[in-house]
Structure formats: structure tokens, C-alpha cells
Design an enzyme around this catalytic site. Structure first.
Site, PDB file in Angstrom:
ATOM      1  CG  ASP A 170      -1.764   1.186   1.391  1.00 42.46           C
ATOM      2  OD1 ASP A 170      -2.402   1.555   0.392  1.00 42.46           O
ATOM      3  OD2 ASP A 170      -1.791   1.768   2.486  1.00 42.46           O
ATOM      4  CG  ASP A 194      -1.606   8.031   0.612  1.00 40.96           C
ATOM      5  OD1 ASP A 194      -0.529   8.085   0.008  1.00 40.96           O
ATOM      6  OD2 ASP A 194      -2.595   8.731   0.306  1.00 40.96           O
ATOM      7  CG  ASP A 203      -2.078   2.338   6.500  1.00 43.60           C
ATOM      8  OD1 ASP A 203      -2.459   3.388   7.049  1.00 43.60           O
ATOM      9  OD2 ASP A 203      -2.205   2.123   5.283  1.00 43.60           O
TER      10      ASP A 203
END
Length: 271
Positions: A13, A15, A214
């Protein structure tokens, strides 16, 4: 534990994981990116961002030419050398961005749900929301198979909204800061499995996979990985997997690119 020498794919991922959520800095991860590049291990970016955004970031990170997963799996950008694959350069799953916009506009007008999409505003507004430059913010509006929005209504209405989307073959997915609407058939997991199968077909051997994320929308990706790093994030819901065997899953103490580095250090300790 596994080795950096074996056939390996790293899915990441952006951001809040490889990039800092506020500054978009990635320097803490730079040494590992260089090491993986030297070992010819693909780092496959996987995000809710548009392919236009991700191609820009991919080049910045020195990962150009590799496949990537955009718009939460609704778009797969193929590797440069995969020109013989049908659909090159991009494979799009489900209905188009324009069709989703029509559905959302109808729901907003007839059922009075309150939300603001990236299509409702200009790049200056998106730059304020995200901290991006105007030119980068403009890339966020180049959706091909999803819509990004800010929800401005109650939780009760959200449940009704999700039910209506599901009836229409769409899904509502939470990202680190925004919500995303895409075809119910699309997903980071399906896109990752397709890429894994393609590498296996080309090499004759299934690669080992490591995923890093996250947010809640990273869970489907991490579920299909052999090993997973859950980077400490800002989202209050966090990431929860069905199989959190400590031998397979590592939760970091650090956030963003420092957590990314921590996860790689955990699975590939210095010899």
C-alpha cells in the site's frame, strides 16, 4: 522465515504504509527499496489511488515498469514487458467511473444521501484536503473504475447507502482518509492473485508473497499473502485478518515508511 534470494513478490500500500500519511515522505524505506531492486524483487504498489497518480509515484520510487494495482483493485497496470497480454497496458474490472458517477448522482438526488465526491470539486480543493500540489491533485481525479468521496451523513444513512450500493452490484470501501465506491467484483485480493498467477505462468514457479498495509481496505490484500506486515496506522478500526499467526503476520510499532522498514527488517533480519 524466508529468504530474499527466493522468488518473491512484495505488494505494498502507499499512504500510511510506504508513504507518510502527512508528508508523503518515503526516505526511511529507501534502503530496502534499493536492496529489493538489486535482488530483482518486484515491489508492486497497491492503492486506492488512480493509475495516473501511481505511475507518477512509481517513477519517483524507482519502480517504473513494474505492474501496479490501482483504485483498490479495479485497475491493474501491467508490467512493461507484458505487452502480449490482452488488455495491455491496463485491465479494468467491472463498470466504469462514469457509470458509477451516474449511480451516485441518482442516489443523492432521489434518496438524499449526503456526500462529496472528487468529481464535485476542483483540484485546488483536493489539494487542500490531501496536502498534494495542484498538479498531483489533478491526477487524483483521473478515475477509471471507481469514485472517491467524503461521507457527510449519519452512520444510519451510511448503512442504508451501503445496502443500496450492494443491490446495484457495487461496494463501499473505507480507505485511510476517504471512502471509495467500486464494482463488487473488484478487489485488491483478486488483482494480486491475478498478478501472482501471471508471474507463476511466466516463471514456472509460484513466487512467495509479502504484503504491507495499514488500513481496513488493505485486509483483502493481506489475507491472500503468504506473509503480511500490518503497519501501525491512523485508522481507528485498524486491520484485522482471519489468520494472524505470528509466524505469518507482523504488526509494527512504527507508522508509515518507518513501519514499512520495520516489517522488512522483521522478515529479513540481517545475516
Amino acid at each position: 522465515m524466508f529468504s530474499i534470494q527466493q522468488p518473491l513478490l512484495v505488494f505494498s500500500d502507499l499512504d500510511g504504509t510506504l508513504l507518510d500519511s502527512h508528508s508523503y515522505d518515503w526516505q526511511p524505506a529507501a534502503p530496502w527499496l534499493s536492496r529489493l531492486h538489486e535482488a530483482n524483487i518486484p515491489v508492486i504498489l497497491c492503492s486506492s489511488k488512480t493509475s495516473a497518480e501511481m505511475l507518477y509515484l512509481q517513477k519517483m520510487l524507482g519502480l517504473q515498469g513494474l505492474p501496479l494495482i490501482a483504485e483498490n483493485g479495479a485497475v491493474i497496470q501491467l508490467a512493461e514487458q507484458w505487452q502480449d497480454i490482452d488488455g495491455f497496458p491496463r485491465i479494468i474490472s467491472g463498470i466504469s467511473h462514469g457509470e458509477i458517477c451516474q449511480v451516485l448522482n441518482t442516489l443523492r438526488e432521489k434518496e438524499h444521501f449526503k456526500f462529496t465526491t472528487f468529481d464535485d470539486v476542483d483540484d485546488a480543493t483536493i489539494a487542500e484536503w490531501t496536502g498534494l500540489s495542484r498538479s498531483q491533485a489533478a491526477l487524483t481525479q483521473l478515475h477509471e473504475a471507481s469514485v472517491t468521496l467524503i461521507w457527510r451523513d449519519s452512520d444510519e444513512h451510511m448503512a442504508q447507502f451501503i445496502a443500496r450500493l450492494n443491490e446495484l452490484g457495487l461496494q463501499f470501501m473505507q480507505g485511510a482518509r476517504f471512502w471509495h465506491v467500486l464494482d463488487a467484483s473488484a478487489g485488491k485480493d483478486q488483482a494480486a492473485n491475478w498478478i501472482i498467477a501471471t508471474y507463476q505462468q511466466l516463471s514456472g514457479r509460484r513466487p512467495t508473497t509479502l504484503g504491507l498495509g495499514d488500513g481496513p481496505n488493505d485486509a483483502p490484500l493481506l489475507e491472500v499473502m503468504d506473509y503480511a506486515v500490518i503497519v501501525k496506522g491512523l485508522n481507528r478500526e485498524g486491520v484485522h485478518l482471519h489468520d494472524e499467526d505470528p509466524a505469518r503476520v507482523w504488526r509494527t510499532q512504527r507508522e508509515g515508511p518507518e513501519g514499512w522498514r520495520e516489517g522488512l527488517d522483521h522478515f529479513f533480519p540481517a545475516r
